[in-house]
Motif scaffolding. Structure first.
Motif, mmCIF file in Angstrom:
data_model
loop_
_atom_site.group_PDB
_atom_site.id
_atom_site.type_symbol
_atom_site.label_atom_id
_atom_site.label_comp_id
_atom_site.label_asym_id
_atom_site.label_seq_id
_atom_site.Cartn_x
_atom_site.Cartn_y
_atom_site.Cartn_z
ATOM 1 N N GLU A 1 0.612 -1.171 0.004
ATOM 2 C CA GLU A 1 0.005 0.049 -0.030
ATOM 3 C C GLU A 1 0.965 1.124 -0.017
ATOM 4 O O GLU A 1 0.557 2.176 -0.793
ATOM 5 N N PHE A 2 1.808 1.125 0.672
ATOM 6 C CA PHE A 2 2.862 2.204 0.825
ATOM 7 C C PHE A 2 3.614 2.495 -0.471
ATOM 8 O O PHE A 2 3.528 3.748 -1.013
ATOM 9 N N GLU A 3 3.889 1.359 -1.274
ATOM 10 C CA GLU A 3 4.621 1.623 -2.379
ATOM 11 C C GLU A 3 3.570 1.976 -3.547
ATOM 12 O O GLU A 3 4.015 3.189 -4.365
ATOM 13 N N GLU A 4 2.368 1.796 -3.579
ATOM 14 C CA GLU A 4 1.207 2.278 -4.426
ATOM 15 C C GLU A 4 1.026 3.734 -4.191
ATOM 16 O O GLU A 4 0.923 4.567 -4.982
ATOM 17 N N TYR A 5 1.015 4.064 -2.811
ATOM 18 C CA TYR A 5 0.939 5.539 -2.472
ATOM 19 C C TYR A 5 2.135 6.390 -2.954
ATOM 20 O O TYR A 5 1.756 7.387 -3.559
ATOM 21 N N VAL A 6 3.323 5.738 -2.842
ATOM 22 C CA VAL A 6 4.488 6.729 -3.282
ATOM 23 C C VAL A 6 4.490 6.806 -4.989
ATOM 24 O O VAL A 6 4.498 7.974 -5.454
ATOM 25 N N HIS A 7 3.973 5.611 -5.578
ATOM 26 C CA HIS A 7 4.190 5.741 -7.087
ATOM 27 C C HIS A 7 2.940 6.639 -7.580
ATOM 28 O O HIS A 7 2.835 7.140 -8.695
ATOM 29 N N SER A 8 1.839 7.004 -6.454
ATOM 30 C CA SER A 8 0.757 7.623 -7.288
ATOM 31 C C SER A 8 1.122 9.235 -7.204
ATOM 32 O O SER A 8 0.456 10.199 -7.467
ATOM 33 N N LEU A 9 2.297 9.790 -6.573
ATOM 34 C CA LEU A 9 2.620 11.043 -6.438
ATOM 35 C C LEU A 9 3.172 11.747 -7.511
ATOM 36 O O LEU A 9 4.057 10.782 -8.294
ATOM 37 N N PRO A 10 2.990 12.884 -7.734
ATOM 38 C CA PRO A 10 3.745 13.681 -8.794
ATOM 39 C C PRO A 10 5.262 13.629 -8.698
ATOM 40 O O PRO A 10 6.001 13.366 -9.840
ATOM 41 N N ASN A 11 5.643 13.688 -7.588
ATOM 42 C CA ASN A 11 7.154 13.619 -7.272
ATOM 43 C C ASN A 11 7.287 12.359 -6.219
ATOM 44 O O ASN A 11 7.376 12.673 -5.074
ATOM 45 N N GLU A 12 7.697 11.285 -6.643
ATOM 46 C CA GLU A 12 8.004 10.304 -5.714
ATOM 47 C C GLU A 12 8.846 10.414 -4.655
ATOM 48 O O GLU A 12 8.817 10.151 -3.606
ATOM 49 N N THR B 1 10.357 10.108 -0.138
ATOM 50 C CA THR B 1 11.501 9.148 0.306
ATOM 51 C C THR B 1 12.798 9.972 0.367
ATOM 52 O O THR B 1 13.719 9.390 1.060
ATOM 53 N N MET B 2 12.930 11.067 0.089
ATOM 54 C CA MET B 2 14.169 11.813 0.274
ATOM 55 C C MET B 2 14.465 12.070 1.565
ATOM 56 O O MET B 2 15.871 12.353 2.046
ATOM 57 N N GLY B 3 13.614 12.389 2.548
ATOM 58 C CA GLY B 3 14.031 12.305 3.970
ATOM 59 C C GLY B 3 14.386 11.212 4.663
ATOM 60 O O GLY B 3 14.640 11.474 5.901
ATOM 61 N N ILE B 4 14.550 9.980 4.265
ATOM 62 C CA ILE B 4 14.594 8.717 4.847
ATOM 63 C C ILE B 4 15.705 7.888 4.076
ATOM 64 O O ILE B 4 15.632 7.751 2.750
ATOM 65 N N SER B 5 16.717 7.363 4.826
ATOM 66 C CA SER B 5 17.953 6.819 4.251
ATOM 67 C C SER B 5 17.384 5.263 4.012
ATOM 68 O O SER B 5 16.532 4.849 4.827
ATOM 69 N N ASN C 1 14.689 -0.621 -1.550
ATOM 70 C CA ASN C 1 15.489 -0.035 -2.649
ATOM 71 C C ASN C 1 14.902 1.292 -3.390
ATOM 72 O O ASN C 1 15.548 2.132 -4.007
ATOM 73 N N MET C 2 13.419 1.446 -2.958
ATOM 74 C CA MET C 2 12.996 2.958 -3.165
ATOM 75 C C MET C 2 13.800 4.097 -2.609
ATOM 76 O O MET C 2 13.825 5.316 -3.264
ATOM 77 N N TYR C 3 14.358 3.747 -1.214
ATOM 78 C CA TYR C 3 14.878 4.893 -0.667
ATOM 79 C C TYR C 3 16.364 5.204 -1.068
ATOM 80 O O TYR C 3 17.087 4.288 -1.659
ATOM 81 N N PRO C 4 16.757 6.452 -0.921
ATOM 82 C CA PRO C 4 18.185 6.710 -1.419
ATOM 83 C C PRO C 4 19.358 6.173 -0.348
ATOM 84 O O PRO C 4 19.009 5.948 0.707
ATOM 85 N N GLU C 5 20.460 6.073 -0.887
ATOM 86 C CA GLU C 5 21.629 5.679 -0.102
ATOM 87 C C GLU C 5 21.678 6.429 1.096
ATOM 88 O O GLU C 5 21.949 5.887 2.245
ATOM 89 N N GLU C 6 21.595 7.883 1.075
ATOM 90 C CA GLU C 6 21.882 8.865 1.895
ATOM 91 C C GLU C 6 20.535 9.513 1.815
ATOM 92 O O GLU C 6 20.301 10.159 0.740
ATOM 93 N N ALA C 7 19.935 9.897 2.763
ATOM 94 C CA ALA C 7 18.892 10.677 3.191
ATOM 95 C C ALA C 7 19.274 12.339 3.010
ATOM 96 O O ALA C 7 20.386 12.577 3.218
ATOM 97 N N SER D 1 6.686 23.615 1.563
ATOM 98 C CA SER D 1 6.289 23.646 0.171
ATOM 99 C C SER D 1 6.238 22.324 -0.471
ATOM 100 O O SER D 1 5.910 22.082 -1.815
ATOM 101 N N ASP D 2 6.023 21.381 0.262
ATOM 102 C CA ASP D 2 5.667 19.870 -0.242
ATOM 103 C C ASP D 2 6.734 19.171 -1.008
ATOM 104 O O ASP D 2 6.546 18.453 -1.663
ATOM 105 N N GLU D 3 8.061 19.813 -0.839
ATOM 106 C CA GLU D 3 8.996 19.021 -1.510
ATOM 107 C C GLU D 3 9.334 17.780 -0.643
ATOM 108 O O GLU D 3 10.007 16.961 -1.283
ATOM 109 N N ILE D 4 8.979 17.704 0.737
ATOM 110 C CA ILE D 4 9.243 16.751 1.524
ATOM 111 C C ILE D 4 7.765 16.448 2.221
ATOM 112 O O ILE D 4 7.321 17.401 2.774
ATOM 113 N N ILE D 5 7.177 15.433 1.932
ATOM 114 C CA ILE D 5 5.827 15.143 2.289
ATOM 115 C C ILE D 5 5.696 14.202 3.315
ATOM 116 O O ILE D 5 4.705 13.763 4.136
ATOM 117 N N LEU D 6 6.877 13.286 3.734
ATOM 118 C CA LEU D 6 7.066 12.262 4.830
ATOM 119 C C LEU D 6 8.298 12.416 5.359
ATOM 120 O O LEU D 6 9.348 12.527 4.823
#
Length: 329
Positions: A127-138, A142-146, A185-191, A207-212
């Protein structure tokens, strides 16, 4: 810690029959605290009660070192399971047996704006993966989480699918583990490292650049602070879990066990009860005892009212802070 010392002092002042003695197992050049405690236990010098904030509780249970507190709680005229918040006792429950009472807790969760999360309070990995893929900017999710952080969090929830605790064996050759790694693997090696740049972090939140973003709540202030950083109402949602039950991780601050060999179980119960219900001691996190939790929330919601020049009462911020040039109310 100082809270435990205060608890012991307070108990000893009012107890005529029993006095508590604290033994601290400090790290030295050759041993860690757990090793020193284990050496004492092996030698038969078993304490009546142990604070289990850093000790492996399951190992102690498996070795028959700690007793089930269920009966003591059941027959206590002043305390019941309903006196503890949420699922705080579940952390220390194995089957139907309760092995420790918590004093304080910390809730770790993903945070985000309520309007964006749209009422969500739980999700499985799928469900989480589907939510991420539904976003205009995936990447906003994920960018705030390593990758390593999310692997640690998810493995804590999925570990029992790969580890047989009873037989002390493990296997990571299953398709389920491959799926888990693909999810990670969806997440970046470094946050994205903006924690030291509060101004940039706030700008990206609002500004919603980070949403989680992962965050812990140890006090009511933490909740208020995150709401100020996001700029609006915030949702706390559990990390993706095997069952999607939405349970947020609750990291213990301090909890107490009574050892199986103690000949003073009833007396130790009175000491533990004194500690977890004492309003002056629940300072290392969210109080697990419901009345103290309610009081902490009540105190946090008190309005700070001041009289203005024209004589009317106006609400002022409970606290004003400045971080990296940003004023936060």
């Amino acid at each position: 810690n100082s809270s435990l010392k205060e608890a012991v002092t307070a108990f000893n002042q009012v107890s005529e029959q029993y006095k508590v003695v604290v033994k601290v197992y400090e790290t030295d050049s050759e041993n860690n605290p757990s090793a020193l405690l284990q050496a004492d236990i092996a030698a038969g010098n078993i304490p009546d009660m142990i604070a289990v904030d850093t000790i492996d509780l399951d190992a102690m249970i498996n070795n028959g070192l700690v007793c089930d507190l269920s009966d003591l709680l059941e027959k206590d005229p002043e305390l019941s399971k309903n006196d503890f918040i949420g699922k705080s006792l579940d952390i220390y429950t194995r089957g139907d047996e309760l092995y420790a009472l918590p004093q304080c807790l910390c809730v770790t969760a993903l945070t985000g704006k309520q309007k964006i999360l749209d009422g969500r309070d739980k999700w499985t990995m799928k469900e989480f993966e589907e939510y991420v893929h539904s976003l205009p900017n995936e990447k906003a999710a994920t960018m705030g989480i390593s990758r390593s952080f999310m692997l640690q969090i998810v493995m804590e929830q999925y570990m029992s699918q790969f580890v047989d605790w009873q037989n002390k064996t493990c296997s990571f050759d299953s398709g389920e583990f491959v799926d888990l790694l693909q999810f990670i693997n969806m997440y970046p090696e470094e946050a994205l490292n903006v924690e030291n740049d509060v101004e940039k972090l706030v700008e990206m939140f609002q500004s919603d650049e980070i949403i989680l973003y992962p965050n812990g709540i140890t006090t009511a202030f933490d909740y208020q602070f995150m709401k100020s950083l996001w700029g609006e109402d915030v949702s706390y949602i559990g990390f993706p879990s095997a069952t999607g039950n939405g349970i947020q991780l609750m990291n213990t601050s301090t909890a107490y066990v009574i050892t199986e060999n103690s000949s003073h179980k009833e007396e130790m119960w009175q000491i533990i009860k004194h500690i977890v219900t004492n309003p002056n001691l629940a300072t290392a996190g969210l109080p697990a005892y419901q009345p103290l939790f309610d009081k902490a929330c009540e105190d946090a919601m008190k309005k700070n009212m001041e009289k203005s020049e024209d004589g009317t009462m106006i609400e002022k911020p409970a606290m004003e802070m400045e971080m990296a040039g940003i004023k936060i109310d």
